[in-house]
Each structure stands twice: as C-alpha cells, then as structure tokens.
Design a protein around this motif. Sequence first.
Motif, short mmCIF file in Angstrom:
data_model
loop_
_atom_site.label_atom_id
_atom_site.label_comp_id
_atom_site.label_asym_id
_atom_site.label_seq_id
_atom_site.Cartn_x
_atom_site.Cartn_y
_atom_site.Cartn_z
N GLU A 199 0.83 -0.48 0.11
CA GLU A 199 -0.30 -0.19 0.15
C GLU A 199 0.25 1.35 -0.43
O GLU A 199 1.67 1.20 0.83
CB GLU A 199 -0.30 -0.02 0.75
CG GLU A 199 -2.35 -0.77 1.02
CD GLU A 199 -2.91 -0.62 -0.21
OE1 GLU A 199 -3.14 0.96 -0.78
OE2 GLU A 199 -2.93 -1.12 -0.94
N VAL A 200 0.82 1.47 -0.90
CA VAL A 200 1.90 3.04 -1.47
C VAL A 200 1.08 4.65 -1.46
O VAL A 200 0.09 3.71 -2.85
CB VAL A 200 2.64 2.83 -2.23
CG1 VAL A 200 3.45 4.32 -2.36
CG2 VAL A 200 3.81 1.60 -1.59
N SER A 201 1.03 5.72 -0.47
CA SER A 201 -0.14 6.61 -0.91
C SER A 201 0.95 7.72 -1.02
O SER A 201 2.14 7.65 -0.67
CB SER A 201 -1.07 6.45 0.32
OG SER A 201 -0.38 7.29 0.87
N GLY A 202 0.29 8.80 -1.61
CA GLY A 202 0.91 10.09 -1.56
C GLY A 202 1.79 10.57 -0.10
O GLY A 202 2.65 10.90 -0.30
N THR A 204 3.35 8.91 1.61
CA THR A 204 4.77 8.11 2.22
C THR A 204 5.16 8.45 1.70
O THR A 204 6.72 8.42 1.54
CB THR A 204 3.89 6.68 1.20
OG1 THR A 204 3.24 5.73 1.31
CG2 THR A 204 5.14 5.46 1.36
N ALA A 224 3.79 3.69 -6.42
CA ALA A 224 2.86 4.32 -6.51
C ALA A 224 1.92 4.36 -7.73
O ALA A 224 1.55 3.83 -8.41
CB ALA A 224 2.43 5.00 -5.46
N VAL A 229 -1.82 4.70 -9.08
CA VAL A 229 -2.14 5.57 -7.50
C VAL A 229 -1.92 6.60 -8.57
O VAL A 229 -0.91 7.00 -9.39
CB VAL A 229 -1.32 5.75 -6.74
CG1 VAL A 229 -1.79 7.20 -6.04
CG2 VAL A 229 -0.89 4.84 -5.86
N PRO A 233 -3.38 13.09 -5.95
CA PRO A 233 -3.36 13.10 -4.66
C PRO A 233 -2.00 12.66 -4.28
O PRO A 233 -1.37 13.94 -3.13
CB PRO A 233 -4.42 11.65 -4.38
CG PRO A 233 -4.16 11.01 -5.57
CD PRO A 233 -4.45 12.00 -7.29
N ILE A 234 -1.26 12.79 -5.00
CA ILE A 234 0.06 12.41 -4.42
C ILE A 234 0.64 14.49 -4.41
O ILE A 234 1.28 14.89 -3.91
CB ILE A 234 1.19 11.59 -5.87
CG1 ILE A 234 0.66 10.44 -5.95
CG2 ILE A 234 2.45 11.61 -5.24
CD1 ILE A 234 1.50 9.20 -6.62
N ALA A 237 -0.99 15.63 -1.64
CA ALA A 237 0.05 15.16 -0.73
C ALA A 237 1.41 15.94 -0.23
O ALA A 237 1.92 16.17 0.74
CB ALA A 237 0.58 13.26 -0.30
#
Length: 326
Positions: A199-202, A204, A224, A229, A233-234, A237
């Motif tokens: 699970e990688v999000s912005g 991270t 991501a 992703v 959103p990255i 973030a």
Amino acid sequence: MGDVTPASLAPILLVVGDEELLATRAVSEAIARARSVDPDVDVREYQAGALTVGEIAEMLSPSLFGGRRLLVLRSGQDARKDLAAALLAYAKNPDPEVQLVVLHLGGAKGKAFADGLKAAGATVVPAAKLKGHRDRVAFVRDEIRRGGGKCTDDAAEALIAAVGNDLRELAAACSQLIADTDGRIGADTVARYYRGRVEVSGFTVADATMVGDVPAALEALRWALHVGVDPVPIADALADGVRTVARVASAGRGSPYQLASSLGMPAWKIERAQRQGRGWTPDGLVVAMQAAAECNAAVKGGSDDRAYALERAVFAMAAARQGGAR
C-alpha cells in the motif's frame, strides 16, 4: 550447463564474498557440474577452522578406489597458517581427479590464503553482497533469464520496490513470477501481481520527501505510479506535507495537544510535522512550497509527463531542505 568435460572442471574454485545466496549457489552449481561428468562423484564438506594438516593430506591423497572427488572447504578465511600453507602447496600441482572448492568471505582475515590461491590459478567466483541499485536490477534480470523468462529494467525496478533488497526474497519472487506468468515480465506484470501487497499512497512519498530521504521518496513515488495511484493526490500530499510543517513551525513551541485546538489539526499530525520540521529553515519552506505549487499546477494542468513533474518536485523540495539547513 553446456558440455561439461573433466577438463572443463576447474581444479580449484575460490568463491569470494559474504552474500550467502550467491556463495551457496556457486557450491550447488560446482556440484551439479561435477555430477554431470561423474554421477558418483564423492562430495565432502569441511569447515576450514576445524581442519588439521593431517586431515587435509588424507582428503587430497589419491583414493585407492579411484573416482572423482569434490571437496568443499567452508570459511576459508579461518584456515590456520599450516593448513593454508599445505593447501597452497597442493594448489601448485592439483590432482585432476579432485576438485577443491574454497569459500572465503573476502575480507582482511585470511587474505594471504585467498591471494595465494588466486596466484596459483584458482578460478574465482564472486559472491560479494550487491552494493548498488544497478547491481540489484541486473541480478533480478539475470534471475528471470536463468528461469527462462525475460524482464525489462523497469519491471526489475518495480520488483525491488515491492520486495526490498534481500537477495533471497528477490530470487524467490523471481521464480514465483516465472511460475505464475508466461515468463515475459514487464512493470505492469509486477504491478498486477503485487497490487494488493504494497500500500503506497501520496503520504508515503510526502513523508519521505519532508525528511529529505530522496531514495525512499522516489522509490515510493515510482511504485505508487506503477500500481496505478493517481498523480493528483500525490501532488496534493506533497503540498499538504510542506504546508503542515510550515504552519506547525510558525505556531512556535508547544505540545501537540496544546497546539491541536489552535491549529485545528489532530495531535498526531502536529507531532509528525514537528518531527519532520527538524532541519528546515523558514526560507527552505518557502522554496519547497513554491516547488509543490508548481508541481500541482503541472499535474492538474494536464502536463505531458506528470511522473516527471512529481519527481522534479521531490528533488526540489529535498534540495530546499538541504539549502536551508546551511
């Protein structure tokens, strides 16, 4: 393995390095080659530190019953001086029916012994830990090739991002991928396979960027994007990360719980921003905010290369932190 003949077996094989997977594999391959010449080859293993000169003379002396022998000497760096001297004397005129495989960590300990074996013409097999990222990419591509598959550079990069740097885990992941696919492995194959596992999000990406860890930020960013992703959103973030640190820094000292109500933010977010704020100067934060704003405009304005805009922002924000820290 190609055609293996008695003449093509190296009389002395020196496996140098501290990567257990590569060393173990070198020994397995030497044994497999010897067996392809003589299925009844007599394989024996010894620990160099526990061996005496008498025992070495016995294991190297011509056998009454003939037949090939393969002697594996582990921890060669621990061989005592008299043992090393006896082996070096043997190495000058080895028995063609005997193959000696010496494992050596490759450090300063027992260096003269390893150097002596090299000088006597031992075949050297490197088994050192892989230092750089490029080496690991080459290792993954090689692994897939050994398994009869094909793999692109970006697929190897994606696999390392998903699995980490441990060679055993990478080797296992490669054989798993070959078993579960047609062997042609691209970044999309890896992304599909590992989508549910990482699970990688912005956030991270933003967290690593704000503490100046560029390699971790880029790895998270590339992964991501690999697993689909959305870039927006990255970018958000990254902007949120620098804005939060700037707001918390300008609020002055205080416990996260005291600042929570005045800043209208949860205490955990303030605590994280305080931690990330170390090493930033007000000027650095201003430059980083500009970089995040430019990135946002590029990503949301439909820039041709949104991945590049995000990478550039990571570098620019980390540089702002460095520049401000002087």
